[in-house]
Design a protein around this motif. Structure first.
Motif, mmCIF file in Angstrom:
data_model
loop_
_atom_site.group_PDB
_atom_site.id
_atom_site.type_symbol
_atom_site.label_atom_id
_atom_site.label_comp_id
_atom_site.label_asym_id
_atom_site.label_seq_id
_atom_site.Cartn_x
_atom_site.Cartn_y
_atom_site.Cartn_z
ATOM 1 N N ASP A 78 0.711 -1.339 0.061
ATOM 2 C CA ASP A 78 0.085 -0.250 0.004
ATOM 3 C C ASP A 78 0.801 1.246 -0.082
ATOM 4 O O ASP A 78 0.338 2.403 0.250
ATOM 5 C CB ASP A 78 -0.923 0.042 1.064
ATOM 6 N N LYS A 79 2.205 1.238 -0.151
ATOM 7 C CA LYS A 79 3.169 2.237 -0.321
ATOM 8 C C LYS A 79 2.769 3.207 -1.413
ATOM 9 O O LYS A 79 2.616 2.648 -2.556
ATOM 10 C CB LYS A 79 4.422 1.959 -0.444
ATOM 11 N N VAL A 80 2.991 4.447 -1.182
ATOM 12 C CA VAL A 80 2.909 5.633 -2.135
ATOM 13 C C VAL A 80 4.120 6.409 -1.924
ATOM 14 O O VAL A 80 4.506 6.977 -1.143
ATOM 15 C CB VAL A 80 1.677 6.682 -2.000
ATOM 16 N N TYR A 81 4.973 6.372 -3.205
ATOM 17 C CA TYR A 81 5.908 6.959 -3.226
ATOM 18 C C TYR A 81 5.977 8.376 -3.893
ATOM 19 O O TYR A 81 5.343 8.714 -4.846
ATOM 20 C CB TYR A 81 7.276 6.022 -3.897
ATOM 21 N N PHE A 82 6.652 9.510 -3.263
ATOM 22 C CA PHE A 82 6.711 10.668 -3.931
ATOM 23 C C PHE A 82 7.849 11.464 -4.534
ATOM 24 O O PHE A 82 7.534 12.436 -5.316
ATOM 25 C CB PHE A 82 6.376 11.778 -2.438
ATOM 26 N N ASP A 83 8.944 10.651 -4.400
ATOM 27 C CA ASP A 83 9.921 11.217 -5.201
ATOM 28 C C ASP A 83 11.032 10.107 -5.191
ATOM 29 O O ASP A 83 10.914 9.199 -4.767
ATOM 30 C CB ASP A 83 10.463 12.619 -4.408
ATOM 31 N N ALA A 84 12.166 10.445 -5.755
ATOM 32 C CA ALA A 84 13.279 9.690 -6.373
ATOM 33 C C ALA A 84 14.168 9.352 -5.075
ATOM 34 O O ALA A 84 14.935 8.267 -4.985
ATOM 35 C CB ALA A 84 14.162 10.114 -7.342
ATOM 36 N N SER A 142 12.789 8.283 -2.331
ATOM 37 C CA SER A 142 12.194 7.069 -1.564
ATOM 38 C C SER A 142 11.475 7.574 -0.435
ATOM 39 O O SER A 142 11.078 7.173 0.642
ATOM 40 C CB SER A 142 13.223 6.070 -0.966
ATOM 41 N N GLU A 143 10.888 9.048 -0.698
ATOM 42 C CA GLU A 143 9.980 9.524 0.326
ATOM 43 C C GLU A 143 8.651 8.835 0.091
ATOM 44 O O GLU A 143 8.160 8.768 -0.852
ATOM 45 C CB GLU A 143 9.872 11.042 0.408
ATOM 46 N N TYR A 144 8.109 8.278 1.172
ATOM 47 C CA TYR A 144 6.825 7.693 1.014
ATOM 48 C C TYR A 144 5.913 7.691 2.324
ATOM 49 O O TYR A 144 6.280 8.012 3.204
ATOM 50 C CB TYR A 144 7.020 6.305 0.854
ATOM 51 N N GLU A 145 4.827 7.364 2.011
ATOM 52 C CA GLU A 145 3.706 7.078 3.190
ATOM 53 C C GLU A 145 2.844 5.822 2.964
ATOM 54 O O GLU A 145 2.875 5.352 1.700
ATOM 55 C CB GLU A 145 2.876 8.237 3.366
ATOM 56 N N ILE A 146 2.365 5.067 3.691
ATOM 57 C CA ILE A 146 1.628 4.172 3.505
ATOM 58 C C ILE A 146 0.151 4.637 3.270
ATOM 59 O O ILE A 146 -0.538 5.409 3.808
ATOM 60 C CB ILE A 146 1.202 3.167 4.847
ATOM 61 N N GLY A 147 -0.349 4.344 1.949
ATOM 62 C CA GLY A 147 -1.497 4.943 1.481
ATOM 63 C C GLY A 147 -2.831 4.197 1.890
ATOM 64 O O GLY A 147 -2.653 2.990 2.651
ATOM 65 N N GLY A 148 -4.065 4.329 1.288
ATOM 66 C CA GLY A 148 -5.162 3.690 1.430
ATOM 67 C C GLY A 148 -4.857 2.124 0.961
ATOM 68 O O GLY A 148 -4.134 1.989 0.146
ATOM 69 N N PRO A 149 -5.737 1.347 1.352
ATOM 70 C CA PRO A 149 -5.721 -0.069 0.940
ATOM 71 C C PRO A 149 -6.027 -0.289 -0.637
ATOM 72 O O PRO A 149 -7.000 0.387 -1.375
ATOM 73 C CB PRO A 149 -7.012 -0.698 1.678
ATOM 74 N N THR A 150 -5.387 -0.843 -1.162
ATOM 75 C CA THR A 150 -5.178 -1.277 -2.523
ATOM 76 C C THR A 150 -6.152 -2.338 -3.132
ATOM 77 O O THR A 150 -6.581 -2.774 -4.206
ATOM 78 C CB THR A 150 -3.803 -1.459 -3.372
ATOM 79 N N ALA A 177 7.292 -5.046 -4.117
ATOM 80 C CA ALA A 177 7.070 -3.558 -4.807
ATOM 81 C C ALA A 177 5.400 -3.193 -4.774
ATOM 82 O O ALA A 177 4.656 -4.086 -4.815
ATOM 83 C CB ALA A 177 7.417 -3.800 -6.473
ATOM 84 N N PRO A 178 5.400 -2.006 -4.465
ATOM 85 C CA PRO A 178 3.916 -1.422 -4.364
ATOM 86 C C PRO A 178 2.896 -1.729 -5.291
ATOM 87 O O PRO A 178 3.229 -1.975 -6.406
ATOM 88 C CB PRO A 178 4.209 0.205 -4.264
ATOM 89 N N ALA A 179 1.770 -1.841 -4.831
ATOM 90 C CA ALA A 179 0.623 -2.313 -6.042
ATOM 91 C C ALA A 179 0.621 -1.058 -6.907
ATOM 92 O O ALA A 179 0.128 -1.459 -7.995
ATOM 93 C CB ALA A 179 -0.718 -2.509 -5.075
ATOM 94 N N ARG A 180 0.750 0.127 -6.638
ATOM 95 C CA ARG A 180 0.525 1.135 -7.579
ATOM 96 C C ARG A 180 1.570 1.171 -8.487
ATOM 97 O O ARG A 180 1.527 1.803 -9.397
ATOM 98 C CB ARG A 180 0.775 2.395 -6.774
ATOM 99 N N PHE A 181 2.833 0.543 -8.507
ATOM 100 C CA PHE A 181 3.906 0.527 -9.340
ATOM 101 C C PHE A 181 3.396 -0.276 -10.778
ATOM 102 O O PHE A 181 2.579 -1.155 -10.870
ATOM 103 C CB PHE A 181 5.114 -0.364 -8.811
#
Length: 171
Positions: free
Chosen positions: A13-19, A21-29, A107-111
């Motif tokens: 469920d991670k969401v990355y913001f920049d190269a 590796s700044e991230y936060e745990i997002g909503g459930p995928t 790897a995050p589901a959003r990738f």
């Protein structure tokens, strides 16, 4: 059969913001993945928390266990970070009369390239086909709790090779 999906965070469920590796745990995928896959099995979702699994402690594992024990469903799929998934599975191993399957992603589901969708499908199948117990579904294999480890160097989960002196032939 009805399924409970518990989400706890982790890479899936991670969401990355920049190269950097700044991230936060997002909503459930899970809802998106199940919708895209056309899952018709009745299921409900509970987000227990949104944490990296390296931040989990026994209080967090107790909360996950509480959700499992109190759930009316006998089939439970848990999304979890891969770094401490094995420890959580062992922590839940004494929950009786329920089939509990933990899964996650490297790897995050959003990738675009991710193992998340495949692992969720494997875990969904395992919750429906395995007998009561606690399992980890990763890398195309369903492992029993306590019989698996994450191989960080290889980037995969693998069965623990047990060596028992009674198993070796005498010379």
């Amino acid at each position: 059969m009805s399924l409970l999906v518990l989400t706890t965070g982790g890479t899936i469920d991670k969401v990355y913001f920049d190269a950097s590796s700044e991230y936060e745990i997002g909503g459930p995928t899970v809802p998106h993945v199940f919708r895209e896959a056309g899952v018709t099995l009745p299921w409900r979702l509970e987000s227990v928390f949104r944490k990296d699994s390296l931040e989990l402690d026994d209080d967090d594992r107790s909360l996950i266990r509480h959700h499992c024990v109190e759930a009316p469903e006998s089939h439970i799929l848990i999304t979890h970070g891969t770094d401490t998934m094995c420890e959580t599975a062992v922590f839940l191993a004494d929950v009786v009369d329920k089939t509990i399957v933990l899964t996650g992603a490297l790897a995050p589901a959003r990738f675009r390239v991710t193992d998340a969708v495949f692992n969720l499908g494997l875990a969904l199948g395992a919750t429906q086909s395995m007998p009561p117990g606690v399992y980890i579904a990763m890398n195309g294999t369903v492992f029993k709790a306590g019989e698996v480890r994450k191989n960080r160097e290889q980037g995969r989960f693998e069965a623990i090779q047990r060596t028992d002196p009674q198993d070796s032939p005498s010379s």
